[in-house]
Scaffold this motif. Sequence first.
Motif, mmCIF file in Angstrom:
data_model
loop_
_atom_site.group_PDB
_atom_site.id
_atom_site.type_symbol
_atom_site.label_atom_id
_atom_site.label_comp_id
_atom_site.label_asym_id
_atom_site.label_seq_id
_atom_site.Cartn_x
_atom_site.Cartn_y
_atom_site.Cartn_z
ATOM 1 N N GLN A 1 0.826 -1.195 0.000
ATOM 2 C CA GLN A 1 0.000 0.000 0.000
ATOM 3 C C GLN A 1 0.870 1.258 0.000
ATOM 4 O O GLN A 1 1.800 1.373 0.804
ATOM 5 C CB GLN A 1 -0.904 0.023 1.239
ATOM 6 C CG GLN A 1 -1.980 -1.038 1.245
ATOM 7 C CD GLN A 1 -3.138 -0.676 0.324
ATOM 8 O OE1 GLN A 1 -3.258 0.460 -0.109
ATOM 9 N NE2 GLN A 1 -3.969 -1.649 0.022
ATOM 10 N N PRO A 2 0.586 2.218 -0.903
ATOM 11 C CA PRO A 2 1.321 3.486 -0.866
ATOM 12 C C PRO A 2 0.805 4.358 0.279
ATOM 13 O O PRO A 2 -0.076 3.954 1.031
ATOM 14 C CB PRO A 2 0.993 4.110 -2.226
ATOM 15 C CG PRO A 2 -0.367 3.571 -2.545
ATOM 16 C CD PRO A 2 -0.395 2.171 -1.991
ATOM 17 N N SER A 3 1.345 5.547 0.416
ATOM 18 C CA SER A 3 0.928 6.462 1.470
ATOM 19 C C SER A 3 -0.568 6.767 1.380
ATOM 20 O O SER A 3 -1.159 6.746 0.297
ATOM 21 C CB SER A 3 1.716 7.779 1.378
ATOM 22 O OG SER A 3 3.079 7.551 1.593
ATOM 23 N N LYS A 4 -1.138 7.045 2.527
ATOM 24 C CA LYS A 4 -2.563 7.367 2.560
ATOM 25 C C LYS A 4 -2.840 8.617 1.733
ATOM 26 O O LYS A 4 -2.034 9.537 1.665
ATOM 27 C CB LYS A 4 -3.009 7.589 4.006
ATOM 28 C CG LYS A 4 -2.997 6.330 4.857
ATOM 29 C CD LYS A 4 -3.480 6.631 6.268
ATOM 30 C CE LYS A 4 -3.486 5.356 7.108
ATOM 31 N NZ LYS A 4 -3.938 5.618 8.498
ATOM 32 N N GLY A 5 -4.002 8.628 1.123
ATOM 33 C CA GLY A 5 -4.425 9.794 0.351
ATOM 34 C C GLY A 5 -4.074 9.729 -1.112
ATOM 35 O O GLY A 5 -4.501 10.587 -1.894
ATOM 36 N N ILE A 6 -3.282 8.746 -1.534
ATOM 37 C CA ILE A 6 -2.916 8.606 -2.944
ATOM 38 C C ILE A 6 -3.955 7.744 -3.651
ATOM 39 O O ILE A 6 -4.217 6.612 -3.247
ATOM 40 C CB ILE A 6 -1.519 7.985 -3.104
ATOM 41 C CG1 ILE A 6 -0.459 8.951 -2.560
ATOM 42 C CG2 ILE A 6 -1.229 7.665 -4.575
ATOM 43 C CD1 ILE A 6 0.950 8.430 -2.645
ATOM 44 N N ILE A 7 -4.552 8.301 -4.678
ATOM 45 C CA ILE A 7 -5.569 7.587 -5.450
ATOM 46 C C ILE A 7 -4.896 6.958 -6.666
ATOM 47 O O ILE A 7 -4.237 7.648 -7.441
ATOM 48 C CB ILE A 7 -6.688 8.548 -5.892
ATOM 49 C CG1 ILE A 7 -7.360 9.169 -4.659
ATOM 50 C CG2 ILE A 7 -7.715 7.821 -6.750
ATOM 51 C CD1 ILE A 7 -8.356 10.263 -5.000
ATOM 52 N N MET A 8 -5.072 5.642 -6.810
ATOM 53 C CA MET A 8 -4.416 4.931 -7.900
ATOM 54 C C MET A 8 -5.110 3.591 -8.100
ATOM 55 O O MET A 8 -6.039 3.239 -7.378
ATOM 56 C CB MET A 8 -2.955 4.702 -7.551
ATOM 57 C CG MET A 8 -2.766 4.057 -6.199
ATOM 58 S SD MET A 8 -1.124 3.462 -5.941
ATOM 59 C CE MET A 8 -1.121 2.103 -7.064
ATOM 60 N N ASN A 9 -4.642 2.850 -9.104
ATOM 61 C CA ASN A 9 -5.172 1.519 -9.378
ATOM 62 C C ASN A 9 -4.361 0.513 -8.555
ATOM 63 O O ASN A 9 -3.236 0.188 -8.889
ATOM 64 C CB ASN A 9 -5.057 1.215 -10.871
ATOM 65 C CG ASN A 9 -5.740 -0.079 -11.259
ATOM 66 O OD1 ASN A 9 -5.543 -1.102 -10.610
ATOM 67 N ND2 ASN A 9 -6.523 -0.039 -12.328
ATOM 68 N N GLN A 10 -4.965 0.014 -7.464
ATOM 69 C CA GLN A 10 -4.235 -0.840 -6.534
ATOM 70 C C GLN A 10 -3.785 -2.153 -7.165
ATOM 71 O O GLN A 10 -2.682 -2.630 -6.916
ATOM 72 C CB GLN A 10 -5.095 -1.133 -5.303
ATOM 73 C CG GLN A 10 -4.387 -1.940 -4.228
ATOM 74 C CD GLN A 10 -3.206 -1.202 -3.621
ATOM 75 O OE1 GLN A 10 -3.313 -0.025 -3.258
ATOM 76 N NE2 GLN A 10 -2.065 -1.879 -3.515
ATOM 77 N N SER A 11 -4.621 -2.750 -7.995
ATOM 78 C CA SER A 11 -4.251 -4.036 -8.585
ATOM 79 C C SER A 11 -3.043 -3.880 -9.512
ATOM 80 O O SER A 11 -2.154 -4.749 -9.547
ATOM 81 C CB SER A 11 -5.429 -4.645 -9.344
ATOM 82 O OG SER A 11 -5.826 -3.818 -10.426
#
Length: 250
Positions: free
Chosen positions: A18-28
């Motif tokens: 998991q990246p830092s909180k608050g970063i919106i991205m495609n997790q898969s």
Amino acid sequence: MNQSKYDRLATLDRKSYQPSKGIIMNQSKYDRLATFLNNLPNKMKTQLEELKKNGRELADKDDFLWFILLQSFSTMGNSRGRDALIGTESNYRRVTYDYVKNEVNESERPEHFDRVLRDAKVRMPGKKAEWLFSNLNRIESWGGVAEANKIAFSKKGRTEKIRFMKSFDGIGDKYGRNIWMDIYDKDFHESVAVDERIKKISKALDVSFTKYDDHEKFYLELAGKTNLQGWELDRLMYHFNTEILEAINS
């Protein structure tokens, strides 16, 4: 490089990616990238070691500072420019430090640089010719490239080194880092020089940034999660951009 850190299996828990909180991205897609980086092919590990060796040799060049400026401007806008300018002897010999200093009158140097850059089909030849002329004059004001090298290598710490390189005409955030990364400088082992290839990867991950430092931090965190140096991840994203994009989109 510690080979064992590359050879271990991807056994990390999904949460560790998991990246830092608050970063919106495609997790898969992020997970696929992280898994790929955690299981690098041998050819990529080998190239990383070769790049480190080449970087140490580059730092030992007598004309280091002039050469690294030439190399930076040749790749700026299109990395293929390096092969045409530095990798082509008929072009490169005309812009070496000794040739320009000894064979080209100062008043003729801007036009000379412009002509050689155009012959090599380097992007923005006129602007880069101006930068080279200005930067050469600055190097000469210090007593020549040998003295300029001493000044460069006297700088201490990442911030001071970036500031020094950015003081040259045409060098900004990306190349202010990348120049030191090209020689595998110890203060830049945890650095990422964000360029167009890295931005392609960010686009594939559906993530974007407004600040350069935030963009760099995102990839430094990813490097840490996959037991890579930031430098190593940066070079992988540059030299194996196609393979990494394929892994993300697989």
